[in-house]
Scaffold this active site. Structure first.
Site, PDB file in Angstrom:
ATOM      1  N   ASP A  13     -48.326  16.665  -1.971  1.00 17.98           N
ATOM      2  CA  ASP A  13     -49.645  15.407  -1.963  1.00 17.98           C
ATOM      3  C   ASP A  13     -50.040  14.880  -0.497  1.00 17.98           C
ATOM      4  OD1 ASP A  13     -49.615  15.688  -4.846  1.00 17.98           O
ATOM      5  OD2 ASP A  13     -47.912  14.643  -4.789  1.00 17.98           O
ATOM      6  N   LYS A  16     -52.946  18.466   2.124  1.00 16.29           N
ATOM      7  CA  LYS A  16     -52.805  19.868   2.922  1.00 16.29           C
ATOM      8  C   LYS A  16     -54.582  20.347   2.597  1.00 16.29           C
ATOM      9  CE  LYS A  16     -49.561  21.018   0.311  1.00 16.29           C
ATOM     10  NZ  LYS A  16     -49.112  19.622  -0.089  1.00 16.29           N
ATOM     11  N   LYS A  18     -57.354  18.866   2.721  1.00  9.18           N
ATOM     12  CA  LYS A  18     -58.131  18.314   3.667  1.00  9.18           C
ATOM     13  C   LYS A  18     -57.935  19.161   4.936  1.00  9.18           C
ATOM     14  CE  LYS A  18     -59.796  14.877   6.598  1.00  9.18           C
ATOM     15  NZ  LYS A  18     -59.783  13.230   6.740  1.00  9.18           N
ATOM     16  N   GLY A  40     -51.926  20.747  -6.509  1.00  8.87           N
ATOM     17  CA  GLY A  40     -53.695  20.211  -6.510  1.00  8.87           C
ATOM     18  C   GLY A  40     -53.838  19.813  -5.102  1.00  8.87           C
ATOM     19  N   HIS A  41     -55.059  20.167  -4.650  1.00  9.88           N
ATOM     20  CA  HIS A  41     -55.508  19.718  -3.511  1.00  9.88           C
ATOM     21  C   HIS A  41     -56.993  19.150  -3.686  1.00  9.88           C
ATOM     22  CE1 HIS A  41     -52.426  21.863  -1.660  1.00  9.88           C
ATOM     23  NE2 HIS A  41     -53.001  23.219  -1.702  1.00  9.88           N
ATOM     24  N   GLN A 223     -47.146  22.072  -3.117  1.00 14.48           N
ATOM     25  CA  GLN A 223     -46.075  20.981  -3.056  1.00 14.48           C
ATOM     26  C   GLN A 223     -45.733  20.682  -1.397  1.00 14.48           C
ATOM     27  OE1 GLN A 223     -45.202  24.182  -4.977  1.00 14.48           O
ATOM     28  NE2 GLN A 223     -46.556  23.231  -6.853  1.00 14.48           N
TER      29      GLN A 223
END
Length: 427
Positions: A13, A16, A18, A40-41, A223
């Site tokens: 979190d 990554k 961006k 999740g990104h 992750q």
């Protein structure tokens, strides 16, 4: 050797998405090499916000080919839903490539994940319940189902039958759950074959050929380093290798072809799920970081645990990944603090420890040793160069760089694509 690895240097979190998106316009391929839809990104483009769970962030860059490598576990229903959602928003998803050797998450994997986590009670790991762990376990046990199996009904049925022989025994006798029908699983999986067939490729060949042609390939980890199954805070980890070595095994591209390894660091620290977290704040500062930073999991929806920056973890990430650069994100979140503590070492059994302890017991008992740095109150979201930052913000970045062991080459000063200070080029 225009191949780069971009990965999380904390517990995930870190931003990554961006960072990958920032590079996406300059690279030819962006590759997810491990994990599943438990990662999740969030990418902000103009006034549009995109939450990506399984797809590489490069799918938002028109000139870039997004790739899902063999090291990823794929839930076909989630993947198709994500593709459909992007297409509805006008994003071209036709260039996506999926490795035929990537393993599938099946309905019985998600069922087992959820019931086994509940069964653990207080000893639970904090899994997302999306079947990632059981899918990787089947892969290692050599009873997994791969993407390519969707296109051979006979092989698919044999593999599902073999898997459910034992899993139905576990579900019925250990968890008191109803057995899962082979026909039901096979029928569901076959239903994805036509929809996915146009995306499947020999991605190892594609990527190696691209590098040999001089094209730029960016490997994107899910992750973070401290969630790596080998190098993280085991057992409170994911089931794969987000560290740099995973980029090689998860794509079939050798280490001699990788030129830079970029670690993403938040200007503070967060983690989701259970496990040790030495700098965690259970006070007003922790809640303030969570609120200002919008610290809620993109995929899980869970509030993230928040704490001050941990330089011990950053040094560890530099070491196990061979980091060449850092991308520091969310510096703007710290605006407004008069003083900002930074963890420079741990105290364990009365001794000062400056490197991450290998012992799980020691890490659980680690107490942070802080140095306090002066804060700043000026808005930094409009800063375009390092010199535009307030002096105390500059000193904070320089201190983190010195403590972490690799140069900070970019700084995020806001959530937008253009709210980034580029100090050194990654390419």
């Amino acid at each position: 050797m225009p191949a780069l690895v971009l990965l999380g240097a904390q517990w995930g979190d870190e931003g990554k998405g961006k960072a990958t998106d920032l590079l996406g316009g300059s690279v030819d391929y962006v590759v997810r090499y491990q994990g599943g839809n438990n990662a999740g990104h969030t990418v902000v483009v103009g006034d549009q916000k995109y939450a990506l769970h399984l797809l590489p962030s490069g799918i938002l860059s028109p000139g870039c080919t997004p790739v899902i490598g063999n090291g990823v576990v794929v839930d076909p229903a989630v993947l198709l839903s994500e593709l459909s959602g992007l297409a509805e928003r006008g994003v071209d998803t036709s260039k996506l490539l999926i490795s035929g050797n990537a393993h599938l998450i099946t309905p019985y994997h998600t069922t087992l994940d959820k019931v086994s986590e509940r069964f653990l009670g207080k000893r639970k790991i904090g899994t997302t319940g999306r079947g990632i762990g059981p899918a990787y376990a089947d892969k290692i046990n050599r009873v997994g189902i791969r993407v390519q199996d969707l296109f051979d009904e006979s092989i698919l049925r044999q593999k599902v039958e073999a898997a459910l022989d034992s899993k139905n025994q576990v579900l019925a006798k250990l968890y008191n759950r109803r057995a899962i029908a082979v026909d039901q699983v096979v029928e569901e999986l076959l239903g994805y074959a036509d929809q996915l067939s146009g995306y499947v490729a020999d991605t190892t060949l594609v990527l190696n050929n691209a590098i040999d042609r001089g094209q730029v390939v960016l490997f994107e980890g899910g992750q973070g380093t401290l969630l790596d199954v080998d190098h993280g805070t085991y057992p409170f980890v994911t089931s794969s290798n987000p560290t740099a070595g995973g980029a090689c095994t998860g794509t079939g591209v050798g280490p001699t072809k990788i030129s830079r390894v970029i670690g993403i660091l938040k200007a503070y620290t967060t983690r989701v799920g259970a496990g040790p977290f030495p700098t965690e704040l259970l006070d007003e500062d922790g809640e303030k970081l969570r609120t200002i930073g919008g610290e809620r999991g993109v995929t899980t929806g869970r509030d993230r645990r928040c704490g001050w920056f941990d330089a011990v973890i950053a040094r560890y990430a530099t070491r196990v990944n061979g980091l060449t650069d850092f991308f520091l994100t969310k510096l703007d979140v710290l605006t407004g603090w008069e003083r900002i503590p930074v963890c420079v070492a741990y105290e364990i059994d009365g001794k000062r420890v400056e490197e991450l302890p290998y012992s799980q017991t020691d890490f659980h008992h680690a107490t942070p040793i802080y140095e306090t740095l002066p804060g700043w109150s000026e808005d930094i979201t409009q800063a375009k160069t390092f010199d535009d930052l307030p002096k105390n913000a500059q000193k904070y970045v320089q201190a983190l760089e010195e403590m972490s062991g690799a140069p900070i080459s970019a700084i995020g000063v806001g959530p937008g694509r253009d709210e980034t200070i580029q100090i050194n080029s990654f390419l």
